[in-house]
Design an enzyme around this catalytic site. Structure first.
Site, PDB file in Angstrom:
ATOM      1  N   LYS A  42       0.686  -1.268  -0.013  1.00 21.22           N
ATOM      2  CA  LYS A  42      -0.034   0.024   0.070  1.00 21.22           C
ATOM      3  C   LYS A  42       0.791   1.197   0.099  1.00 21.22           C
ATOM      4  CE  LYS A  42      -3.973  -1.840   0.837  1.00 21.22           C
ATOM      5  NZ  LYS A  42      -3.783  -3.560   0.583  1.00 21.22           N
TER       6      LYS A  42
HETATM    7  C1  LIG Z   1      -4.412  -4.611   0.240  1.00 22.88           C
HETATM    8  C2  LIG Z   1      -3.480  -5.777   0.550  1.00 22.88           C
HETATM    9  C3  LIG Z   1      -3.866  -6.752  -0.656  1.00 22.88           C
HETATM   10  C4  LIG Z   1      -5.066  -6.928  -1.742  1.00 22.88           C
HETATM   11  O1  LIG Z   1      -4.785  -5.827  -2.833  1.00 22.88           O
HETATM   12  P1  LIG Z   1      -5.933  -5.102  -3.752  1.00 22.88           P
HETATM   13  O2  LIG Z   1      -5.378  -4.098  -4.402  1.00 22.88           O
HETATM   14  O3  LIG Z   1      -7.049  -4.949  -2.669  1.00 22.88           O
HETATM   15  O4  LIG Z   1      -6.535  -6.583  -4.620  1.00 22.88           O
HETATM   16  C5  LIG Z   1      -3.131  -7.908  -0.579  1.00 22.88           C
HETATM   17  N1  LIG Z   1      -2.324  -8.172   0.408  1.00 22.88           N
HETATM   18  C6  LIG Z   1      -1.815  -7.320   1.201  1.00 22.88           C
HETATM   19  C7  LIG Z   1      -0.706  -7.652   2.132  1.00 22.88           C
HETATM   20  C8  LIG Z   1      -2.696  -6.037   1.123  1.00 22.88           C
HETATM   21  O5  LIG Z   1      -2.268  -5.164   2.151  1.00 22.88           O
END
Ligand SMILES: *Cc1c(COP(=O)(O)O)cnc(C)c1O
Length: 466
Positions: free
Chosen positions: A116
């Site tokens: 993120k």
């Molecule tokens: C947010 C997240 C995901 C999922 O990603 P999307 O873009 O919502 O599909 C997968 N793994 C982790 C560790 C995340 O923080």
């Protein structure tokens, strides 16, 4: 570059407006009216550029005319200089137990150790820039099940023009995740623990946005994964990793642990921009609505079952609407009706033309909780190293994709130390804590507990930001 709503009934806007608007007026999501196209020569030139330089080249068409290329370049440079790997997104080859020509793309070396950070570090700076250009301010309200909250807080702390209120479900995020949010002492950051679930937190945020007087008075804004700038920023690592693994002209595949469909959708956008992508593999945990839809053609909502990969415990993946828009040849009218059906009947049958295009570009697989545990252990035995449970979902799924030739990379979305209890249970050993995580337990936490009640939360927001 202009942006239109996926539901075809909202004004066409430019980047700066889309950044601050979040959701479109008609309930749809903003998407570019057309995609910039990169040639093989462009892609070849990426191999000798830094991550921030590629980010600038890839993103400048999306932010124009709101933001100049020079200003974007400066923000990208700042965003990625704080990463804990000089490559920003390092790549390693997987042990042969996971197949030949298989790679791991490590997306988790940002300040809060999940992928993120890659988008949110840039987003925080884009917000500050755009707010100062307009001499205004916003109150960002968000809900988090863990990773988004800390990444957004880290990206927005001490930024001019931004107050950030982040709701998380009380006692339902990991200790590390909570401390990453509550130990940030900045005056513009306000943590709230809600006595309820993540869904309750999301409903409270929606409730605040739905109150138009409240929304306007506090100039509410959102940084959740429906923000187009997040999708755009995530396309960059598809370009950098493909240029390192396969080179500019050879196609490769990516397998992506999927929740809200933002990460993998960025891979699809990269393919629309000229990156040679063979297949995009959706990896789900036991909340596998997209995997079921891929095989049956019907999207059918079930109850969310908690898992060890909580960022993927989702039934309605918000960015999937953007894919449906592209696969239906941008038919906003059809999509508006389809999304209504989906919401009211909790089920949507995909049209055959949409379904066949979905299958042309994507594969899908899911992993049970047992498979995730076993994969964390297998990886440890093969490599003497750890992966987090979200990445393990991706690794479990590529083992099922034996027929896919050529290079394939699993997107590794979080540092294993963020999920140390699960990793320890699976392997018998806890991953060592990075210094930045280890020190958190000595820091003072700041957080307000509130009941699951909209007016209490609105009162809190009004006081906190005044
Ligand atoms: C947010 C997240 C995901 C999922 O990603 P999307 O873009 O919502 O599909 C997968 N793994 C982790 C560790 C995340 O923080």
């Amino acid at each position: 570059m202009k942006y239109q709503s996926t539901r075809g009934n909202a004004p066409v806007l430019e980047f700066g407006d889309v950044l601050l608007a979040g959701l479109a007026e008609d309930g749809g999501l903003y998407v570019p009216t057309e995609f910039p196209l990169f040639t093989t020569a462009d892609l070849g030139s990426f191999t000798t550029m830094s991550y921030a330089e590629v980010a600038t080249r890839v993103l400048e068409p999306f932010v124009s005319p709101s933001i100049t290329s020079d200003d974007l370049g400066a923000m990208a440079e700042e965003s990625y200089s704080g990463f804990r790997s000089s490559d920003v997104v390092p790549i390693r080859e997987l042990p042969t137990e996971f197949g030949a020509n298989r790679y791991l793309v490590e997306l988790y070396w940002g300040p809060t150790f999940s992928f993120k950070d890659i988008a949110l570090q840039l987003l925080g700076r884009l917000f500050e820039y755009e707010l100062s250009r307009r001499s205004t301010s916003v109150t960002i309200v968000g809900a988090t099940s863990g990773d988004t909250g800390s990444a957004a807080i880290e990206a927005c702390k001490d930024r001019d023009g931004i107050e950030l209120v982040m709701l998380h479900p009380h006692n339902r995020v990991s200790d590390v995740q909570r401390r990453q949010m509550t130990t940030v002492g900045s005056a513009n950051i306000h943590n709230v623990a809600i006595e309820g679930t993540f869904d309750d937190c999301q409903d409270l945020v929606k409730g605040m946005f739905a109150d138009s007087r409240f929304r306007e008075r506090h100039r509410l804004a959102a940084v959740n994964s429906i923000n187009w700038a997040r999708v755009a920023a995530q396309t960059v690592y598809y370009f950098t990793s493909a240029s390192q693994i396969a080179g500019p002209s050879k196609p490769m595949s990516f397998c992506v642990p999927t929740g809200n469909f933002g990460n993998i959708f960025a891979g699809f956008i990269a393919s629309q921009m000229g990156l040679p992508v063979e297949r995009l593999v959706i990896a789900s945990n036991h909340n596998d609505i997209l995997t079921r839809a891929h095989s049956s053609g019907v999207m059918q909502i079930e109850e969310v079952q908690p898992s060890t990969s909580p960022a993927m415990d989702i039934q309605v993946s918000s960015n999937f609407e953007r894919l449906l828009f592209e696969l239906s040849n941008k038919d906003g009218k059809w999509l508006r009706a389809a999304m209504q059906t989906f919401r009211s009947q909790r089920e949507l049958e995909l049209e055959s033309s949409v379904l066949s295009k979905f299958r042309e570009n994507f594969d899908a697989g899911s992993a049970t909780e047992d498979e995730v545990d076993r994969t964390i252990k297998d990886y440890y035995l093969a490599n003497g190293d750890f992966v987090d449970p979200h990445t393990a979902v991706g690794l479990s799924v590529i083992k099922q994709m034996t027929s896919l030739p050529g290079p394939m990379a699993v997107m590794s979305t979080a540092h294993p130390a963020k999920f140390d209890e699960i990793v320890k249970r699976a392997t018998g050993f806890a991953p060592s804590q990075p210094e930045e995580i280890a020190v958190l337990s000595d820091l003072e936490e700041k957080c307000t507990e509130l009941p699951n009640d909209l007016s209490s939360v609105m009162d809190f927001v009004a006081k906190a930001v005044s």
